[in-house]
Design a protein around this motif. Sequence first.
Motif, PDB file in Angstrom:
ATOM      1  N   PHE A  32       0.823  -1.215   0.000  1.00  0.00           N
ATOM      2  CA  PHE A  32       0.000   0.000   0.000  1.00  0.00           C
ATOM      3  C   PHE A  32       0.850   1.255   0.000  1.00  0.00           C
ATOM      4  CE2 PHE A  32       0.581  -1.209   4.417  1.00  0.00           C
ATOM      5  CZ  PHE A  32       0.772  -0.012   5.105  1.00  0.00           C
ATOM      6  N   ASP A  36      -3.280   4.260  -2.519  1.00  0.00           N
ATOM      7  CA  ASP A  36      -3.740   3.071  -3.216  1.00  0.00           C
ATOM      8  C   ASP A  36      -3.200   1.817  -2.530  1.00  0.00           C
ATOM      9  OD1 ASP A  36      -5.116   1.681  -5.163  1.00  0.00           O
ATOM     10  OD2 ASP A  36      -3.956   2.488  -6.839  1.00  0.00           O
ATOM     11  N   TYR A  37      -3.686   0.672  -2.938  1.00  0.00           N
ATOM     12  CA  TYR A  37      -3.209  -0.593  -2.397  1.00  0.00           C
ATOM     13  C   TYR A  37      -3.409  -1.693  -3.428  1.00  0.00           C
ATOM     14  CZ  TYR A  37      -8.110  -1.803  -1.633  1.00  0.00           C
ATOM     15  OH  TYR A  37      -9.428  -2.068  -1.809  1.00  0.00           O
ATOM     16  N   ASP A  51     -12.212  -6.211   3.972  1.00  0.00           N
ATOM     17  CA  ASP A  51     -12.378  -4.818   3.575  1.00  0.00           C
ATOM     18  C   ASP A  51     -11.000  -4.154   3.593  1.00  0.00           C
ATOM     19  OD1 ASP A  51     -13.030  -2.194   3.150  1.00  0.00           O
ATOM     20  OD2 ASP A  51     -14.306  -2.004   4.915  1.00  0.00           O
ATOM     21  N   SER A  53      -9.644  -1.667   1.979  1.00  0.00           N
ATOM     22  CA  SER A  53      -9.522  -0.204   2.016  1.00  0.00           C
ATOM     23  C   SER A  53      -9.598   0.308   3.455  1.00  0.00           C
ATOM     24  CB  SER A  53     -10.568   0.473   1.132  1.00  0.00           C
ATOM     25  OG  SER A  53     -11.866   0.190   1.588  1.00  0.00           O
ATOM     26  N   THR A  54     -10.440  -0.299   4.280  1.00  0.00           N
ATOM     27  CA  THR A  54     -10.500   0.083   5.694  1.00  0.00           C
ATOM     28  C   THR A  54      -9.216  -0.326   6.413  1.00  0.00           C
ATOM     29  OG1 THR A  54     -12.899  -0.073   5.726  1.00  0.00           O
ATOM     30  CG2 THR A  54     -11.792  -0.220   7.850  1.00  0.00           C
TER      31      THR A  54
END
Length: 129
Positions: A32, A36-37, A51, A53-54
């Motif tokens: 990451f 972004d990741y 999840d 993004s969390t």
Amino acid sequence: MATGILTDETADRIVTTCRTAIGDSLRSVTYFTRDDYEQVYLREDLERDADLSTFIGHEWRGFKTTQAAYEGSELGAYDYTIRVFENGFLIRVTNDSEGVFVTTDGLTVKDFEEVATALDAFLSDRGLS
């Protein structure tokens, strides 16, 4: 599994680094940046339902908070974070511009040190910090 922020070669290098240090206990690897990741590895017996993004938001803020909180302490410079959960572990290695978090089954402290050292070398070699 590369999606664009990493080349396939770089993604493979991260996974190989982790597999070499961790072996079959490796569950997942996610690279990451601030913006972004990319999940570059997920063991085939696991569901793709996290999840991320969390997770990334929390791990990025956690790095910045930890780095600031302990800066100048007698503990020395921040190296990496280990999180312990009921079904496994998460290790986060981060610098000012990028990071990797890895989830695993049970490991020893020596195993965590090996993968953290290898990932830190990987991030340093990229020259983004």
